[in-house]
Structure formats: C-alpha cells, structure tokens
Design a protein around this motif. Structure first.
Motif, PDB file in Angstrom:
ATOM      1  N   ASN B  37      43.625   1.474 -35.669  1.00 48.92           N
ATOM      2  CA  ASN B  37      43.343   2.454 -34.639  1.00 48.92           C
ATOM      3  C   ASN B  37      44.085   3.754 -34.930  1.00 48.92           C
ATOM      4  O   ASN B  37      45.308   3.752 -35.143  1.00 48.92           O
ATOM      5  N   CYS B  38      43.342   4.852 -34.945  1.00 48.25           N
ATOM      6  CA  CYS B  38      43.907   6.163 -35.277  1.00 48.25           C
ATOM      7  C   CYS B  38      44.516   6.801 -34.026  1.00 48.25           C
ATOM      8  O   CYS B  38      44.000   7.788 -33.473  1.00 48.25           O
ATOM      9  N   LEU B  39      45.625   6.238 -33.582  1.00 43.99           N
ATOM     10  CA  LEU B  39      46.247   6.629 -32.321  1.00 43.99           C
ATOM     11  C   LEU B  39      47.755   6.734 -32.529  1.00 43.99           C
ATOM     12  O   LEU B  39      48.389   5.806 -33.064  1.00 43.99           O
ATOM     13  N   ALA B  40      48.314   7.872 -32.130  1.00 42.41           N
ATOM     14  CA  ALA B  40      49.749   8.110 -32.249  1.00 42.41           C
ATOM     15  C   ALA B  40      50.342   8.447 -30.887  1.00 42.41           C
ATOM     16  O   ALA B  40      49.648   8.933 -29.989  1.00 42.41           O
ATOM     17  N   TRP B  41      51.640   8.189 -30.760  1.00 37.20           N
ATOM     18  CA  TRP B  41      52.405   8.528 -29.563  1.00 37.20           C
ATOM     19  C   TRP B  41      53.576   9.434 -29.955  1.00 37.20           C
ATOM     20  O   TRP B  41      54.222   9.222 -30.978  1.00 37.20           O
ATOM     21  N   TYR B  42      53.843  10.415 -29.093  1.00 36.46           N
ATOM     22  CA  TYR B  42      54.928  11.368 -29.310  1.00 36.46           C
ATOM     23  C   TYR B  42      55.801  11.467 -28.067  1.00 36.46           C
ATOM     24  O   TYR B  42      55.328  11.277 -26.948  1.00 36.46           O
ATOM     25  N   GLN B  43      57.037  11.834 -28.316  1.00 32.87           N
ATOM     26  CA  GLN B  43      58.006  12.142 -27.261  1.00 32.87           C
ATOM     27  C   GLN B  43      58.393  13.603 -27.407  1.00 32.87           C
ATOM     28  O   GLN B  43      58.718  14.048 -28.516  1.00 32.87           O
ATOM     29  N   GLN B  44      58.378  14.353 -26.315  1.00 34.28           N
ATOM     30  CA  GLN B  44      58.790  15.745 -26.371  1.00 34.28           C
ATOM     31  C   GLN B  44      59.836  16.042 -25.310  1.00 34.28           C
ATOM     32  O   GLN B  44      59.613  15.798 -24.124  1.00 34.28           O
ATOM     33  N   LYS B  45      60.959  16.592 -25.756  1.00 32.54           N
ATOM     34  CA  LYS B  45      62.012  17.044 -24.867  1.00 32.54           C
ATOM     35  C   LYS B  45      61.971  18.561 -24.806  1.00 32.54           C
ATOM     36  O   LYS B  45      61.462  19.207 -25.740  1.00 32.54           O
ATOM     37  N   PRO B  46      62.508  19.146 -23.726  1.00 26.75           N
ATOM     38  CA  PRO B  46      62.405  20.607 -23.543  1.00 26.75           C
ATOM     39  C   PRO B  46      62.954  21.379 -24.729  1.00 26.75           C
ATOM     40  O   PRO B  46      64.032  21.069 -25.256  1.00 26.75           O
ATOM     41  N   GLY B  47      62.193  22.379 -25.152  1.00 23.64           N
ATOM     42  CA  GLY B  47      62.619  23.252 -26.231  1.00 23.64           C
ATOM     43  C   GLY B  47      62.496  22.664 -27.617  1.00 23.64           C
ATOM     44  O   GLY B  47      62.953  23.287 -28.594  1.00 23.64           O
ATOM     45  N   GLN B  48      61.899  21.478 -27.722  1.00 27.71           N
ATOM     46  CA  GLN B  48      61.758  20.818 -29.025  1.00 27.71           C
ATOM     47  C   GLN B  48      60.289  20.552 -29.328  1.00 27.71           C
ATOM     48  O   GLN B  48      59.480  20.416 -28.412  1.00 27.71           O
ATOM     49  N   PRO B  49      59.951  20.435 -30.618  1.00 27.14           N
ATOM     50  CA  PRO B  49      58.591  19.978 -30.930  1.00 27.14           C
ATOM     51  C   PRO B  49      58.443  18.510 -30.584  1.00 27.14           C
ATOM     52  O   PRO B  49      59.433  17.783 -30.447  1.00 27.14           O
ATOM     53  N   PRO B  50      57.217  18.051 -30.445  1.00 24.99           N
ATOM     54  CA  PRO B  50      57.004  16.612 -30.249  1.00 24.99           C
ATOM     55  C   PRO B  50      57.582  15.808 -31.415  1.00 24.99           C
ATOM     56  O   PRO B  50      57.577  16.269 -32.556  1.00 24.99           O
ATOM     57  N   LYS B  51      58.037  14.620 -31.087  1.00 25.39           N
ATOM     58  CA  LYS B  51      58.591  13.701 -32.096  1.00 25.39           C
ATOM     59  C   LYS B  51      57.687  12.480 -32.201  1.00 25.39           C
ATOM     60  O   LYS B  51      57.366  11.849 -31.181  1.00 25.39           O
ATOM     61  N   LEU B  52      57.282  12.156 -33.415  1.00 23.07           N
ATOM     62  CA  LEU B  52      56.418  10.994 -33.626  1.00 23.07           C
ATOM     63  C   LEU B  52      57.178   9.702 -33.344  1.00 23.07           C
ATOM     64  O   LEU B  52      58.252   9.461 -33.901  1.00 23.07           O
ATOM     65  N   ILE B  54      55.108   6.457 -32.661  1.00 24.91           N
ATOM     66  CA  ILE B  54      54.216   5.352 -33.021  1.00 24.91           C
ATOM     67  C   ILE B  54      52.985   5.937 -33.701  1.00 24.91           C
ATOM     68  O   ILE B  54      52.466   6.979 -33.258  1.00 24.91           O
ATOM     69  N   TYR B  55      52.495   5.294 -34.767  1.00 27.09           N
ATOM     70  CA  TYR B  55      51.217   5.651 -35.354  1.00 27.09           C
ATOM     71  C   TYR B  55      50.441   4.378 -35.652  1.00 27.09           C
ATOM     72  O   TYR B  55      51.002   3.268 -35.573  1.00 27.09           O
ATOM     73  N   TRP B  56      49.165   4.533 -36.005  1.00 21.67           N
ATOM     74  CA  TRP B  56      48.259   3.375 -36.107  1.00 21.67           C
ATOM     75  C   TRP B  56      48.371   2.477 -34.873  1.00 21.67           C
ATOM     76  O   TRP B  56      48.292   1.255 -34.961  1.00 21.67           O
ATOM     77  N   ALA B  57      48.612   3.097 -33.736  1.00 28.74           N
ATOM     78  CA  ALA B  57      48.658   2.473 -32.409  1.00 28.74           C
ATOM     79  C   ALA B  57      49.868   1.587 -32.162  1.00 28.74           C
ATOM     80  O   ALA B  57      50.299   1.434 -31.013  1.00 28.74           O
ATOM     81  N   SER B  58      50.438   0.999 -33.227  1.00 31.14           N
ATOM     82  CA  SER B  58      51.521   0.036 -33.000  1.00 31.14           C
ATOM     83  C   SER B  58      52.618   0.074 -34.054  1.00 31.14           C
ATOM     84  O   SER B  58      53.553  -0.735 -33.984  1.00 31.14           O
ATOM     85  N   THR B  59      52.524   0.947 -35.035  1.00 34.23           N
ATOM     86  CA  THR B  59      53.545   1.040 -36.082  1.00 34.23           C
ATOM     87  C   THR B  59      54.625   2.023 -35.659  1.00 34.23           C
ATOM     88  O   THR B  59      54.351   3.204 -35.428  1.00 34.23           O
ATOM     89  N   ARG B  60      55.827   1.537 -35.552  1.00 33.07           N
ATOM     90  CA  ARG B  60      56.942   2.377 -35.134  1.00 33.07           C
ATOM     91  C   ARG B  60      57.406   3.263 -36.289  1.00 33.07           C
ATOM     92  O   ARG B  60      57.611   2.773 -37.410  1.00 33.07           O
TER      93      ARG B  60
END
Lengths: 118, 113
Positions: B37-52, B54-60
């Motif tokens: 699955n071509c799905l990623a998750w990101y975390q973003q804190k104020p003033g920062q770019p998003p941080k990867l 998870i990718y492929w839906a479940s790969t940390r």
C-alpha cells in the motif's frame, strides 16, 4: 546522511516569479532511484504537492494541475541541486515551500516562507 | 486525484494511553506489482517540516519509536501510538504515493488530555 538546503527570497511581488533552490548533499539529483519534489503548505490549502523531477536515463517532470503552465522544476547537475520557478504569482501562492526526496518524503528541506505581496 | 480524508480532525489523549488516527483514500492505493500500500504517515511540529514516520502503510522509518505503528490496506488505514508521550503532541498527516498528484490528508491535531 541526506540533507536538503533551501535558498531563495521570502517576499515576491504579485505577477512576478517565485524562484527557490534546493541543494542536495548525501545523494545525487541524477540518481536513478530518487525523485525530487516541491511541496507547499498553507492554512487554506494544507500540504500540496507541486511537482517533481527525476532521472531515468533521461529527465522527467510531473506537475500538479493546479500550477501547470506556471511551474518549472529544473535539475542542475553541476551544482547537485534542483529549482522551482512559479510564474505570475498571486497572494494565493503565499505558503511555506519545501523540497523533499522520494515518493514517500523521507528527507525535507527546512522550508521557506514565501509571501506574495506588493 | 485521490482524496485523502483523516479522522478525527483533533484528538486529546491522556499520557500513556493509546491514540488512534484514521485515514481513508477515495480509491485503492494498493500497488498490485508488489502488493504494498502506497501510504505514508508524517508527524509535524510547529516550525518544522513534516517527519516521515511510516511508509508502505506499516513500515516504520529508521529511528522512529516502536510505539508508532501503521496498519490497513486498500482504502482504510490507521496510525496508532500505543502509549502517548508528551513529545508526541503534533499534527499527523497521511499521504498517498500511488499516483501523482501525490495527496495528503487534512491533518489530525494530537494533544494531551
């Protein structure tokens, strides 16, 4: 360790051209496995993918429909960097602009707030 | 374009408790050539770019704490934080890379209750 370093002006006048550069270290813009992207973020539009450039025996580009006709992303192999040009900007183009690597974006530039205002 | 819709828009969870964020795509993002699955998750804190995260839906991603996990397939996905820490306060985004234009969810703001 890959690093992406953005540069370019933070203020652009309406109808003019927004130009940003993303310098790459730790990888090559000509890599046969990487892709190189521009993304922007604004409160009104959220995170918006703008386009990419990549090399697979020749250079390819893809652009978002929302900016097609105004956008150019160019690689510069001599400096190992790639650039964004967005023409005919309006205040709606005000955003934080990011460069990033690969299709799931594993490395990001630091971001550049670009304000379109006279 | 593939539309990504996250729920909820905001979430307040007690420290040490589980946080769950959902993401739905308007069409499948399951890539048939590799069954991923071509799905990623990101975390973003104020003033920062998003941080990867998870990718492929479940790969940390390397270096991401194992309290973060991703699951789902096809059109429905979940990001789970098993035991919320104070440093997890952020906005979380899902993103599909099945086809261009790559698209993001609207974000979920995670806070401490």
């Amino acid at each position: 360790q890959v690093q992406l370093q953005q540069s370019g002006p933070g203020l652009v006048k309406p109808s003019q051209t927004l130009s940003l550069t993303c310098a790459i270290s730790g990888d090559s813009v000509s890599s046969n496995s990487a892709t190189w992207h521009w993304i922007r973020q604004s409160p009104s539009r959220g995170l918006e993918w703008l386009g990419r450039t990549y090399y697979r025996s020749k250079w390819y580009n893809d652009y978002a429909v929302s900016v097609t006709g105004r956008i150019t992303i160019n690689p510069d192999t001599s400096k190992n960097q790639f650039s964004l040009q967005l023409n005919s900007v309006t205040p709606e183009d005000t955003a934080v602009y990011y460069c990033a690597r690969y299709r799931y974006f594993d490395y990001w530039g630091q971001g550049t707030l670009v304000t379109v205002s006279s | 374009d593939i539309v990504m819709t996250q729920s909820p828009d905001s979430l307040a969870v007690s420290l040490g408790e589980r946080a769950t964020i959902n993401c739905r795509s308007s069409q499948t993002v399951l890539y048939s050539s590799n069954n991923k699955n071509c799905l990623a998750w990101y975390q973003q804190k104020p003033g920062q770019p998003p941080k990867l995260l998870i990718y492929w839906a479940s790969t940390r991603e390397s270096g991401v704490p194992d309290r973060f996990s991703g699951s789902g397939s096809g059109t429905d996905f979940t990001l789970t934080i098993s035991s919320l820490q104070a440093e997890d306060v952020a906005v979380y985004y899902c993103q599909q890379y099945y086809s261009t234009p790559y698209t993001f969810g609207q974000g979920t703001k995670l806070e401490i209750k």
